[in-house]
Enzyme design. Sequence first.
Site, PDB file in Angstrom:
ATOM      1  N   ASP A  57       4.899   2.703  15.994  1.00  6.14           N
ATOM      2  CA  ASP A  57       4.113   2.246  15.033  1.00  6.14           C
ATOM      3  C   ASP A  57       5.005   2.804  14.333  1.00  6.14           C
ATOM      4  O   ASP A  57       5.100   3.732  13.473  1.00  6.14           O
ATOM      5  CB  ASP A  57       3.413   3.576  15.562  1.00  6.14           C
ATOM      6  N   TYR A  62       4.885   0.526   5.570  1.00  7.02           N
ATOM      7  CA  TYR A  62       5.835   1.032   6.101  1.00  7.02           C
ATOM      8  C   TYR A  62       7.228   0.684   5.800  1.00  7.02           C
ATOM      9  O   TYR A  62       7.458   1.390   5.134  1.00  7.02           O
ATOM     10  CB  TYR A  62       5.923   1.523   7.244  1.00  7.02           C
ATOM     11  N   LYS A  87       0.387  -4.567  12.200  1.00  2.91           N
ATOM     12  CA  LYS A  87      -0.214  -4.010  11.064  1.00  2.91           C
ATOM     13  C   LYS A  87      -0.147  -5.296   9.989  1.00  2.91           C
ATOM     14  O   LYS A  87       1.137  -5.146   9.207  1.00  2.91           O
ATOM     15  CB  LYS A  87      -1.104  -2.826  10.481  1.00  2.91           C
ATOM     16  N   HIS A 120      -5.402  -3.194   9.208  1.00  4.61           N
ATOM     17  CA  HIS A 120      -4.607  -1.759   8.715  1.00  4.61           C
ATOM     18  C   HIS A 120      -6.115  -1.672   7.931  1.00  4.61           C
ATOM     19  O   HIS A 120      -6.468   0.069   8.464  1.00  4.61           O
ATOM     20  CB  HIS A 120      -3.814  -1.989   8.138  1.00  4.61           C
TER      21      HIS A 120
END
Length: 284
Positions: A57, A62, A87, A120
């Site tokens: 994930d 990120y 996302k 998200h």
Amino acid sequence: MITDKNNRTIENLSGTWNLHNGYKMPYIGLGVYKADDGEEVINAVKWALEAGYRHIDTAKAYDNEEGVGIAIKESKIDRKDIFLTSKVWNSDQGYDETIQAFNDSLKRLDTDYLDLYLIHWPVEGKYKDTWRALEKLYKEGKIKAIGVSNFLKHHLDDLMKDAEIKPMIDQLEFHPWLVQNELQDFCKQNDIQYEAWSPLMQGKAFENETLKELGEKYGKSPAQIVIRWDLQNGVITIPKSTSKDHIISNSEVFDFELTDLDMKKINALDRDERIGPNPDNFDF
Ligand code: NAD
């Protein structure tokens, strides 16, 4: 046979549950939020895949999609055997922007499709256009399953009023302090699979006395108790770690079963308390 509360089997680390379109999603994955791009995330993903995880994930936000892509390539495991989630970030929402953001994620991840792509956060005034883009990419076969994250009941209701395809997943903050039974029931009624983020309360789970006591009773760590509790509750879970030992131990949850009473003990820790932002009140 051991099952979750919806009578679906819980077997092993590569075990899957069916999403409402029939696509299979492994019920345990590795989360990589705050894993640095480069060596840190590459090692974490490689160790996870070596240990038998088949679900990763990540997210554009990120900033480590490139490392995730490198680790998957270097693992030599067939891409089709790995379930990969990313996302769309808030500032990329909108129809055209989402298509662009998706293509950029694919490039960074060095792949030609995603297993799951999520909105998200529910950015007001934007998420319906974002969803139309996800539906288009899904129909083109570039995403195998589409879903949302941080959508509460009213966001889901609003989205589904105009959606052609219902989300297959809602990824939400979920741990023993934040159970949100009503939201879980609503998702279940709509065939939307519930998925937990921050399942370990970003480490706070380890200090909880009930979880420590249960750990001693079963000969397991508090992390393993919580991850097993997720599965028996029918919730897909993505604990994060960049430590090889923790990545491995977090996956060792298939050799014990929590009794109904112990499940209830953990459910009773619920205090409707978030450690992350509230989806009704975020400013990013
Ligand atoms: P988490 O609850 O998974 O906790 C991670 C922390 O626990 C890390 O500090 C890690 O070092 C520690 N840890 C993990 N296993 C351990 C063990 N066995 N013993 C001791 N310490 C251990 O927190 P998280 O990273 O916030 O959430 C998991 C994943 O969920 C993220 O990595 C990300 O993929 C996803 N996520 C999504 C959203 C969203 O908005 N959709 C938000 C946050 C996180």
